[in-house]
Design a protein around this motif. Sequence first.
Motif, mmCIF file in Angstrom:
data_model
loop_
_atom_site.group_PDB
_atom_site.id
_atom_site.type_symbol
_atom_site.label_atom_id
_atom_site.label_comp_id
_atom_site.label_asym_id
_atom_site.label_seq_id
_atom_site.Cartn_x
_atom_site.Cartn_y
_atom_site.Cartn_z
ATOM 1 N N MET A 1 0.832 -1.129 -0.008
ATOM 2 C CA MET A 1 -0.193 -0.004 0.171
ATOM 3 C C MET A 1 0.933 1.431 0.029
ATOM 4 O O MET A 1 0.594 2.266 -0.761
ATOM 5 N N ASP A 2 1.711 1.291 0.886
ATOM 6 C CA ASP A 2 2.784 2.241 0.874
ATOM 7 C C ASP A 2 3.541 2.783 -0.514
ATOM 8 O O ASP A 2 3.580 4.007 -0.824
ATOM 9 N N ALA A 3 3.739 1.591 -1.018
ATOM 10 C CA ALA A 3 4.497 1.782 -2.362
ATOM 11 C C ALA A 3 3.570 2.414 -3.213
ATOM 12 O O ALA A 3 4.114 3.149 -4.297
ATOM 13 N N GLN A 4 2.561 2.069 -3.618
ATOM 14 C CA GLN A 4 1.393 2.657 -4.175
ATOM 15 C C GLN A 4 1.141 4.107 -4.227
ATOM 16 O O GLN A 4 1.255 4.767 -4.954
ATOM 17 N N VAL A 5 0.855 4.233 -2.998
ATOM 18 C CA VAL A 5 0.751 5.740 -2.776
ATOM 19 C C VAL A 5 1.916 6.538 -2.879
ATOM 20 O O VAL A 5 1.803 7.693 -3.377
ATOM 21 N N TRP A 6 3.279 6.195 -2.570
ATOM 22 C CA TRP A 6 4.428 6.678 -2.936
ATOM 23 C C TRP A 6 4.605 6.838 -4.443
ATOM 24 O O TRP A 6 4.927 8.047 -4.873
ATOM 25 N N ASP A 7 4.086 5.946 -5.282
ATOM 26 C CA ASP A 7 4.258 6.042 -6.658
ATOM 27 C C ASP A 7 3.401 7.051 -7.315
ATOM 28 O O ASP A 7 3.861 8.022 -8.176
ATOM 29 N N GLN A 8 2.366 7.173 -6.523
ATOM 30 C CA GLN A 8 1.499 8.302 -6.909
ATOM 31 C C GLN A 8 1.881 9.787 -6.611
ATOM 32 O O GLN A 8 1.708 10.656 -7.518
ATOM 33 N N VAL A 9 2.629 9.854 -5.503
ATOM 34 C CA VAL A 9 3.197 10.965 -5.300
ATOM 35 C C VAL A 9 4.367 11.480 -6.129
ATOM 36 O O VAL A 9 4.429 12.452 -6.526
ATOM 37 N N VAL A 10 5.072 10.161 -6.294
ATOM 38 C CA VAL A 10 6.478 10.538 -7.386
ATOM 39 C C VAL A 10 5.934 11.043 -8.912
ATOM 40 O O VAL A 10 6.057 12.009 -9.292
ATOM 41 N N THR A 11 4.743 10.304 -8.990
ATOM 42 C CA THR A 11 4.152 10.694 -10.530
ATOM 43 C C THR A 11 3.478 12.066 -10.585
ATOM 44 O O THR A 11 3.654 12.884 -11.376
#
Length: 140
Positions: free
Chosen positions: A1-11
């Motif tokens: 879950m954290d990785a998916q949220v972080w991917d959104q932040v980076v994008t």
Amino acid sequence: MDAQVWDQVVTLHGRVENELAKALQRHHGIGLSEFRALCRLSRADDGELRMQELADLIGLNQSSVSRLVARLEAAGFTRRDLCANDRRGVYTVITDQGRTAVDDASPTYHETLSRSLDDASTDPRVSALVATLRTEAPVA
């Protein structure tokens, strides 16, 4: 879950940063890091910050902030000053020309930021993140 949220932040971050950088360069001839440094300096007590403090505030390492400050000095936006109490301490001080640059570029920055977030809010990959960011109370 954290990785998916972080991917959104980076994008989202990459997308918005790119738009901001293009707009500031196109309309005002300054880079995004330069603009952020000038903003931080314009809000600092006496318009000055130690080099390391500026680096921390805008997310650069010491070497990068030294090059950034050299560019700002060459443009007449800042000047260096030695710390009166510690001659090894170096401050970066915003000039009147630097304050004018911030004042001139700020509307472009804010308009581009809002437009970029509006555009991102229609992208299903980051729309929920944009909505969350826009509804959360700002950090003091």
